[in-house]
Design an enzyme around this catalytic site. Structure first.
Site, PDB file in Angstrom:
ATOM      1  N   GLN A 126      28.844  31.500  39.684  1.00  0.00           N
ATOM      2  CA  GLN A 126      29.549  32.148  38.590  1.00  0.00           C
ATOM      3  C   GLN A 126      31.077  32.043  38.303  1.00  0.00           C
ATOM      4  O   GLN A 126      31.113  32.377  39.095  1.00  0.00           O
ATOM      5  CB  GLN A 126      29.339  33.472  37.948  1.00  0.00           C
ATOM      6  CG  GLN A 126      29.580  34.297  36.743  1.00  0.00           C
ATOM      7  CD  GLN A 126      28.834  35.279  36.564  1.00  0.00           C
ATOM      8  OE1 GLN A 126      28.825  36.532  37.158  1.00  0.00           O
ATOM      9  NE2 GLN A 126      28.773  36.358  35.394  1.00  0.00           N
ATOM     10  N   GLY A 127      30.724  31.082  37.421  1.00  0.00           N
ATOM     11  CA  GLY A 127      32.257  30.569  37.321  1.00  0.00           C
ATOM     12  C   GLY A 127      33.103  31.957  35.429  1.00  0.00           C
ATOM     13  O   GLY A 127      33.537  30.488  34.781  1.00  0.00           O
ATOM     14  N   SER A 129      35.101  35.224  36.183  1.00  0.00           N
ATOM     15  CA  SER A 129      36.842  35.567  36.587  1.00  0.00           C
ATOM     16  C   SER A 129      37.723  34.737  36.650  1.00  0.00           C
ATOM     17  O   SER A 129      37.860  33.580  37.417  1.00  0.00           O
ATOM     18  CB  SER A 129      36.749  36.600  37.439  1.00  0.00           C
ATOM     19  OG  SER A 129      35.875  37.700  36.933  1.00  0.00           O
ATOM     20  N   GLU A 244      22.866  40.557  32.655  1.00  0.00           N
ATOM     21  CA  GLU A 244      23.064  41.341  34.473  1.00  0.00           C
ATOM     22  C   GLU A 244      23.145  42.398  34.308  1.00  0.00           C
ATOM     23  O   GLU A 244      22.899  43.369  35.577  1.00  0.00           O
ATOM     24  CB  GLU A 244      24.480  41.093  33.771  1.00  0.00           C
ATOM     25  CG  GLU A 244      25.310  40.846  35.743  1.00  0.00           C
ATOM     26  CD  GLU A 244      26.665  39.982  36.128  1.00  0.00           C
ATOM     27  OE1 GLU A 244      26.605  40.486  36.761  1.00  0.00           O
ATOM     28  OE2 GLU A 244      26.856  39.454  34.721  1.00  0.00           O
ATOM     29  N   SER A 384      33.909  46.035  33.841  1.00  0.00           N
ATOM     30  CA  SER A 384      33.732  47.037  34.821  1.00  0.00           C
ATOM     31  C   SER A 384      33.670  48.078  33.513  1.00  0.00           C
ATOM     32  O   SER A 384      33.635  48.305  32.507  1.00  0.00           O
ATOM     33  CB  SER A 384      35.621  47.446  34.342  1.00  0.00           C
ATOM     34  OG  SER A 384      36.751  47.666  33.282  1.00  0.00           O
ATOM     35  N   GLU A 386      35.010  50.923  32.254  1.00  0.00           N
ATOM     36  CA  GLU A 386      36.050  51.724  31.777  1.00  0.00           C
ATOM     37  C   GLU A 386      35.345  51.348  30.067  1.00  0.00           C
ATOM     38  O   GLU A 386      35.789  50.945  29.365  1.00  0.00           O
ATOM     39  CB  GLU A 386      37.126  51.376  31.508  1.00  0.00           C
ATOM     40  CG  GLU A 386      38.162  52.128  33.117  1.00  0.00           C
ATOM     41  CD  GLU A 386      37.357  52.457  34.220  1.00  0.00           C
ATOM     42  OE1 GLU A 386      37.485  52.719  34.961  1.00  0.00           O
ATOM     43  OE2 GLU A 386      37.037  50.918  34.576  1.00  0.00           O
TER      44      GLU A 386
END
Length: 399
Positions: A126-127, A129, A244, A384, A386
């Site tokens: 997976q590309g 980030s 996911e 994340s 958050e």
């Protein structure tokens, strides 16, 4: 809402358990149980065994090789796989890019890629980030400029899990730098053997090589490898990430780790008493089990609601599953370290890779500190925690 399994569903669970017991290699199971990593070949062999049974892409539509199982059967299968424990089908292919291709891809892409994903003939990574675009994924800077029948891709991806094994990578790239951040992104499929791609390992805090940097220097990608419409990649990414996050809850995996905690706590002593008999430790363990039961009930409600909501329509509750699921995975690795006590202090990530020296303390102690450090990542990947709280505030609470 009745969350109990029907007799038919219990019979199905027995069938799944029997298959895992008869077909899962013992070495593969023991490695996962101990918190160690299985190599690439073990993962490939197991997924192909599942594919031969017709179960590798159990969540896919029947016309693309899926099982036709109900959401509850899918939930049962996933939990039994995690509690066995058995390696999941490679998620980057089966859970991520596969559903994107069969939902938004062309007929040629479906014919070319889907059977190979099911049988893991292609290893995907997976590309998404980038060094400056992790939680703020819309800020990505990797570009793809149209040049006739190709895109020319330049940029860098990071934290690319298992890219060292990958045959293909699915990527988010910027195809319109003048548009609003989310509106200028496209979804590309790229052959990792294409000239101009460089993979560099990143050593993680547990001493392992799980993630990588991937560099793209004038990489030529056929336009036919664009999924869906140009500049609509952000919509496809949201679809992918919602799927996911549901799987990240990993209720069955946490159940298995609690089972392991109890087993080791019965072997280890704190003074003259077993750790499992320590009242304070039992309080901590009970608190985790109660939270896990609440998470399981929440996931079952999501599963029960899927039939009414419709398959493939994201549920904002997936963010709740992601937050609490990742927190409980971290909490159980902390308890494993606490069980072992001083023998968890020596940091021996080399132990599972054929290290010749004997471990400090019992054999089962060596992988626990690396596992504890590795699981600090669960509250970050997949969006994340958050960011997930912001999603809940907006989509669930209307704030």
């Amino acid at each position: 809402m009745d969350l109990r399994f029907t007799p038919e569903e219990l019979k199905f669970r027995d069938e799944v358990r029997a298959f895992f017991k008869e077909n899962l290699p013992e070495e593969t199971r023991k490695k996962l149980e101990a918190g160690e990593h299985n190599g690439k070949q073990a993962i490939v062999d197991w997924q192909r065994a599942l594919n031969k049974k017709g179960w590798a892409v159990f969540q896919w539509p029947v016309e693309y090789g899926g099982t036709g199982w109900t959401p509850t059967q899918q939930y049962i299968f996933l939990e039994e796989m995690q509690t066995a424990p058995a390696p999941p089908p490679l998620p980057f292919g089966v859970n991520m890019v596969g559903p994107v291709i069969y939902t938004f891809g062309s007929e040629e892409q479906k014919k070319k890629f889907l059977p190979r994903i099911a049988n893991i003939d292609d290893w995907w990574c997976q590309g998404f980030s980038e060094p400056g675009a992790g939680s703020d994924l819309a800020g990505l800077k990797t570009t793809a400029k149209r040049d006739g029948d190709h895109y020319i891709v330049n940029g860098q991806k990071t934290w690319t899990t298992l890219a060292q094994h990958a045959d293909w990578i699915f990527m988010l790239v910027r195809t319109d730098s003048a548009a609003k951040k989310q509106e200028g992104i496209s979804f590309l499929l790229i052959d990792m053997k294409t000239p101009g791609i460089t993979v560099r390992p990143i050593q993680t805090i547990d001493g392992g090589h799980e993630v990588n940097e991937v560099f793209f220097d004038d990489v030529r990608v056929p336009v036919e490898n664009l999924v869906g419409q140009e500049n609509k990649g952000w919509d496809y990414a949201k679809f992918l990430l919602s799927n996911e996050r549901v799987n990240i809850a990993r209720v069955g995996a946490t159940k298995q780790r609690i089972r392991r905690i109890k087993e080791l706590a019965s072997l280890e002593f704190d003074g003259e008493d077993r750790v499992i008999d320590n009242p304070r430790f039992r309080e901590k363990l009970a608190a985790v089990e109660i939270e896990l039961k609440a998470l399981e009930m929440t996931q079952l409600r999501v599963v029960a609601g899927e039939a009414k909501r419709g398959k493939g329509k994201p549920d904002p509750a997936s963010s709740i599953l992601k937050i609490k699921g990742s927190e409980l995975q971290q909490a159980t690795t902390e308890l494993l370290v606490e069980v072992i006590g001083p023998y968890a202090l020596p940091f021996e990530p080399e132990h599972e890779d054929g290290w010749n020296e004997p471990p400090v303390g019992p054999e089962y102690a060596a992988p626990l500190a690396p596992q504890y450090f590795n699981y600090r990542k669960t509250s970050i990947y997949g969006g994340s925690n958050e960011i997930q709280k912001n999603i809940i505030a907006k989509a669930v609470l209307g704030l």
